[in-house]
Design an enzyme around this catalytic site. Structure first.
Site: not given
Ligand code: AMP
Length: 191
Positions: A14, A89, A128, A134, A145
Site C-alpha cells: 500500500k 481498518r 522489510r 521496523r 497483525r
Molecule cells: P501500517 O503502517 O498501516 O501497517 O500501520 C502500523 C500499525 O499502526 C498497525 O499495525 C496498527 O497498530 C496501527 N494503525 C495504522 N492505521 C490504523 C488504523 N486505521 N486503525 C487502527 N490502527 C492503525
C-alpha cells in the site's frame, strides 16, 4: 475529486503504490501508520498510547484514529484529492470516513483492494523488518497483525462491495505491474 482508499493486508504494498499514485495524480497522502509512527517518535500523548497497541500488533482504538483523521482532513482542505493508506481498518472507521467526507460534500471514489497470499506477505514483512528495522515487522507481531486483519479489516471488503466501491487488484506482480493495473482502474473511474 478523486478520493482513493488503498486497501489490503499488511505487506501488500500500500505504501509503495501510494507513493506512485500521488506522483501521477497529485493526491494528498494520508497514511495513518506513518502519522502514528511520527507521533511515537515525538513521544506525544497520542504516540505513547498508540505504541502499546502497535508493538503488540493490535489496532489503535477507533476513537483515537478517527479524531486523528478528522484533524488531518481539517488541516488539508485544499487537497486535490486524498489517498487513504491503511485507513479505514474497521467498520466503525469506514462509517466515520463516509461521515467526515460527507460533511465536506465529497466521497470515496473507489476502494482499491490489493490481494496477495498470506505466506508471501509474511516473507515480505520479515524482509522489510530486517532492512528497515521496523519494530512491528517481526514474526510474533506479524502473525498477530495478520489475525487482526482477517478478523477486523477483511470484512470491510464486503462493506465496500455492497456499496459498489470495491475494485480488486492482484498484488503479487512487480511494483510496476501492480501500478500499471492500478492506473488502468483509476483511469476508468468517473471523477
Ligand atoms: P501500517 O503502517 O498501516 O501497517 O500501520 C502500523 C500499525 O499502526 C498497525 O499495525 C496498527 O497498530 C496501527 N494503525 C495504522 N492505521 C490504523 C488504523 N486505521 N486503525 C487502527 N490502527 C492503525
Amino acid at each position: 475529486m478523486l478520493n482513493i482508499v488503498l486497501f489490503g493486508a499488511p505487506g501488500t504494498g500500500k505504501g509503495t503504490q501510494s507513493e506512485l499514485i500521488i506522483k501521477k495524480y497529485g493526491l494528498h497522502h494520508i497514511s495513518t501508520g506513518d502519522i502514528l509512527r511520527k507521533e511515537i517518535e515525538r513521544k506525544s500523548p497520542l504516540g505513547l498510547q498508540a505504541e502499546k497497541h502497535i508493538s503488540a500488533g493490535q489496532l489503535v482504538p477507533d476513537e483515537l484514529i478517527i479524531d486523528m483523521l478528522a484533524d488531518v482532513l481539517n488541516k488539508n482542505t485544499d487537497a486535490k484529492g486524498y489517498i487513504f493508506d491503511g485507513f479505514p481498518r474497521t467498520i466503525p472507521q469506514a462509517k466515520a470516513l463516509d461521515k467526515l467526507l460527507g460533511e465536506r460534500e465529497i466521497a470515496i471514489t473507489a476502494v482499491l483492494s490489493l490481494k496477495v497470499e498470506e505466506k508471501a506477505l509474511i516473507q515480505r514483512l520479515l524482509k522489510r523488518g530486517q532492512e528497515s528495522g521496523r519494530a512491528d515487522d517481526k514474526l510474533e507481531v506479524i502473525e498477530n497483525r495478520m489475525k487482526v486483519y482477517r478478523e477486523q479489516t477483511d470484512p470491510l471488503r464486503d462493506f465496500y462491495k455492497k456499496n459498489g466501491k470495491l475494485v480488486n487488484i492482484p498484488g503479487d506482480g512487480t511494483v510496476e505491474e501492480v501500478f500499471e493495473e492500478i492506473v488502468v482502474e483509476i483511469d476508468r473511474l468517473p471523477f
